[in-house]
Design a protein around this motif. Structure first.
Motif, PDB file in Angstrom:
ATOM      1  N   GLN A 119      68.020 -10.678  57.110  1.00  0.00           N
ATOM      2  CA  GLN A 119      66.738 -11.075  56.536  1.00  0.00           C
ATOM      3  C   GLN A 119      65.923  -9.850  56.116  1.00  0.00           C
ATOM      4  O   GLN A 119      65.277  -9.844  55.063  1.00  0.00           O
ATOM      5  N   MET A 138      61.455  -6.895  61.372  1.00  0.00           N
ATOM      6  CA  MET A 138      62.774  -7.499  61.592  1.00  0.00           C
ATOM      7  C   MET A 138      63.863  -6.431  61.683  1.00  0.00           C
ATOM      8  O   MET A 138      64.812  -6.570  62.463  1.00  0.00           O
ATOM      9  N   LEU A 193      57.709 -17.556  56.490  1.00  0.00           N
ATOM     10  CA  LEU A 193      58.718 -17.753  55.446  1.00  0.00           C
ATOM     11  C   LEU A 193      59.996 -16.988  55.741  1.00  0.00           C
ATOM     12  O   LEU A 193      61.101 -17.505  55.559  1.00  0.00           O
ATOM     13  N   ALA A 194      59.856 -15.747  56.200  1.00  0.00           N
ATOM     14  CA  ALA A 194      61.044 -14.930  56.470  1.00  0.00           C
ATOM     15  C   ALA A 194      61.872 -15.555  57.588  1.00  0.00           C
ATOM     16  O   ALA A 194      63.111 -15.630  57.499  1.00  0.00           O
ATOM     17  N   TYR A 195      61.208 -16.001  58.637  1.00  0.00           N
ATOM     18  CA  TYR A 195      61.939 -16.649  59.738  1.00  0.00           C
ATOM     19  C   TYR A 195      62.576 -17.960  59.280  1.00  0.00           C
ATOM     20  O   TYR A 195      63.714 -18.265  59.629  1.00  0.00           O
ATOM     21  N   GLN A 218      63.478 -18.829  56.220  1.00  0.00           N
ATOM     22  CA  GLN A 218      64.591 -18.535  55.304  1.00  0.00           C
ATOM     23  C   GLN A 218      65.857 -18.184  56.051  1.00  0.00           C
ATOM     24  O   GLN A 218      66.941 -18.673  55.748  1.00  0.00           O
ATOM     25  N   GLN A 219      65.719 -17.303  57.050  1.00  0.00           N
ATOM     26  CA  GLN A 219      66.920 -16.878  57.762  1.00  0.00           C
ATOM     27  C   GLN A 219      67.473 -18.018  58.617  1.00  0.00           C
ATOM     28  O   GLN A 219      68.690 -18.211  58.690  1.00  0.00           O
TER      29      GLN A 219
END
Lengths: 359, 359
Positions: A217, A247, B212-214, B216-217
C-alpha cells in the motif's frame, strides 16, 4: 521468536490537526517538573508554525538545524545534561520536524531517564527504563521515524539506533498541511526513503503478510504521488505521502531494510551524507538486486528532473571505501534479510567495496 | 474536531504465535486477584487449542457459544457478577474466538471496573474508568473487532457499542493458523464483513487518506483471497485475510460504515440475524448505492457457490419491517456518512422500509 511490537499509543490524523496539540499536552503538564521541551526543525524559526506552538513561558523551545549532520550521541547527551541542570526533568518532549528531529525527540525522551551516555544504549533493548512522554509531529514525510521503534544515532564508534518498545512515541499528530512547504529536494529524497525501504522490505526472507500488505500500500501511494496522473506537489498527495510514510514504517515492524540501507549507513557514517539522499545515491546502482524497483525509481528521478551525481567513488580513497564497507558489513540483519541465511558465503568486505565503487 | 485514536498497545503477528501467550500474560499475573478469565468460542471445546490454553488452576476458562445470539448486555452483566462474587477481580481477560467473543472480552474488561449494568454505557465515551487488561486472539477474520474501539452489545433497548479508548485491546495475538479450521460459511460471511465495510468506508463523506489507504489494501487482499488465482482456503490466504480484517478495522478509525450496516443492525436486533450474514443479506440489494462493490460481491458469491436467500421480506410483517427501519434510522452517523449532511431530506422510515422490502 515472535516479535511483540509496541504501537504508538495515540494518533491524530488530519489536515490542520496540529491545533489539537495544546489540548493533548495539557493533561500531561503535571508530570515531573511540569515543563515541556519542544525540539523544532529550525526551518520553522520565524515562520508561522513557530507562533502556533502551544508553548508556555515555563517551556523550553529549541530550534535545531537537522542538516549539518544526523543526530549524534554527543548532541543528545549534551542537550539532556543542559536541560536537567538548568530546568530539571520535563513533563514531556515534543519533536516537530523530519526524521532527524523525530529521532532526537525519541532518543532524548529515553536519555532523560537512563543514566550516562547514549552510546551505552545503541542497540536492541539496552535501554533500562521507560522514557518521559514524547509526542512527534512529522513535517517531512518518508523516513517512517514517526512510527518506528528506533531512534537512530551516530556515535563515535557506530551509527546505530536506541531500539526498544519505549522508543515508540506516546502520541503522534499527522497533519499533512505541515509538509506542504518542504523544499522540493527533501520532498523527493525523503519520499524515496519510503519507496526504497518498502522495496527492500518486500524482497528478503523476513517479510510476512503483515509487512507485505503495508509495503504494497505504501508503494502504491508513492506511485500515485511521484508517477501518477496527478503526480507532484498538491494537498491530496501530501495526505497520501504522510500515510505512505507511516505504512512504510509499519512494514518494517516485521521485515527489514536491505542492501541499499546497509550501503547508505556507510555513506552517512564515513562521508556524512544525509540518510535519504544516501539511499538514493546507492539505490540507483542496485538493479541486479532490486530489479523493477530500481527501474521505477529511475522513472521517478526523470519525472521530477532529479539528477543524482555519478562517479562519486572516483574521488574516494581506498581507505574510505574500506571503512564504508566495514560499516555496511556490520549491519548483519540487513544482509541476512536481503541475501539469506548463507549471506556470509556471498557477501564480503571485498564484494561490498565493489558495490561502493559503482557509485 | 480531530479524533485522537488509541491503538492496540502491543501486537504479535505470525503463524504459531498463539504459543507466545503464556510468556506475555505471565508478567500480568500480579494484578488484582491474580487469576485470568479465558473467554473461548465453544467451537474449540475438546479440540487441540483448548489443551494449548496457558491457563493455570487458579484461572477461569469459559467456553461460550457465540451462535445463538450476539453478545447481550445481560450476558456481560451476568458473567461479570458471577466472576466477581466467586473469584474476585481478574488480572485480565483473554478472548479467543470470532467477533462475538472479541466483543465479550472487550466489554467485560470494562464492566469489571465500571459499576452497574452495561446498558448504562452503550454509546460513545460513557465508560468512566479504564477496564482490566484484555488480550484478544481472533480465530475468525473479518469483523475487525480485534482492532476496533467498540464492543457491540445488544441490550433490551438498543444494539450499540461500548465505545471509548479503553475498549481497545491491550494486546492482540494474530496467529493465522487459528483460522484454518473456520467452517466454510463463517469463513465466507465474516470475510465479507471486511469487504463490505471497506466499500462503505470508501463511499461516504467522512473518509480521508488514512481510511482510504487502509480500505484499499484490505479490499485488495479480499480480492486475492476470494477472487484471485489462488482464491480459497489455504495458508497464504489465511495470512492475507487476517491482515485484511485488521486493516479493514483500522480503515473505520477515520471513516464509517454505511447503509448496509444500518440495515444489518435492524436485521440483527429485530430478527436475530448474525451480523456478518445480515450484512450479506442486505448488501446484495444495494447496487444503486455501492455499484461495482455489489457486482464484485456477487462474483464472490458465485465463485464460492454461496446462495443467499431471496424474498425474505415476503414473510415479514409490516410491524417487523417498521421496527427494523427504526433501528436503522437511528444509526444516524451511518446515514450521515453514506448520504451526506442533508441525509434527513433523503432518508425516511418509509424509504428505509422500501430498502428492507428488497430483501
Amino acid at each position: 521468536m515472535y516479535k511483540n511490537f509496541k504501537n504508538i499509543e495515540k494518533v491524530v490524523f488530519g489536515r490542520g490537526s496540529f491545533s489539537a496539540m495544546a489540548e493533548i499536552i495539557a493533561e500531561k503538564r503535571n508530570e515531573n517538573d511540569g515543563f515541556f521541551l519542544f525540539v523544532v526543525d529550525n526551518y520553522f524559526f520565524g515562520k508561522e508554525l513557530a507562533d502556533r506552538l502551544p508553548a508556555l513561558p515555563i517551556d523550553v523551545v529549541r530550534f535545531i538545524d537537522p542538516d549539518p549532520h544526523e543526530p549524534t550521541t554527543e548532541q543528545i547527551d549534551k542537550l539532556r545534561d543542559e536541560i536537567v541542570a538548568t530546568k530539571g526533568l520535563p513533563a514531556g518532549v515534543i519533536g516537530i520536524g523530519g526524521g532527524t528531529i523525530m529521532d532526537i525527540a525519541k532518543a532524548i525522551s529515553l536519555m532523560f531517564t537512563n543514566e550516562g551516555s547514549s552510546t551505552l544504549y545503541q542497540g536492541l533493548n539496552l535501554i533500562k527504563k521507560p522514557g518521559i512522554y514524547h509526542l512527534g509531529v512529522p513535517t517531512i514525510s518518508g523516513t517512517g521515524a514517526e512510527v518506528s521503534m528506533t531512534a537512530v544515532l551516530t556515535g563515535p564508534e557506530k551509527k546505530l539506533g536506541l531500539k526498544c518498545e519505549w522508543t515508540v512515541f506516546n502520541q503522534v499528530i499527522l497533519d499533512s498541511e505541515l509538509i506542504a512547504t518542504v523544499p522540493v529536494d527533501k520532498w523527493f529524497y525523503t519520499g524515496m526513503d519510503t519507496y526504497i525501504h518498502c522495496i527492500e522490505s518486500q524482497l528478503g526472507i523476513l517479510n510476512n503478510a503483515y509487512s507485505l500488505a503495508y509495503a504494497q500500500q505504501a508503494l502504491s501511494l508513492c506511485r500515485e504521488v511521484y508517477l501518477g496522473e496527478k503526480a507532484g506537489r498538491n494537498a491530496e498527495n501530501d495526505d497520501k505521502l504522510m500515510v505512505a510514510s507511516m505504512m512504510g514504517g509499519l512494514s518494517l515492524t516485521y521485515s527489514e531494510v536491505g542492501i541499499c540501507h546497509a550501503l547508505s549507513y556507510g555513506l552517512s557514517k564515513i562521508l556524512g551524507e544525509k540518510h535519504c539522499y544516501a539511499n538514493c545515491l546507492a539505490f540507483q546502482h542496485l538493479e541486479d538486486f532490486y530489479g523493477v524497483g530500481v527501474v521505477e525509481f529511475k522513472e521517478m528521478l526523470k519525472k521530477h528532473n532529479v539528477q543524482l551525481p555519478q562517479n562519486l567513488s572516483a574521488s574516494w580513497t581506498d581507505e574510505q571505501i574500506t571503512a564504508m564497507a566495514h560499516v555496511a558489513y556490520n549491519l548483519t540483519h540487513m544482509w541476512y534479510h536481503a541475501i539469506g541465511t548463507n549471506w556470509k558465503e556471498k557477501v564480503t568486505i571485498v564484494s561490498i567495496k565493489e558495490l561502493y565503487k559503482r557509485l
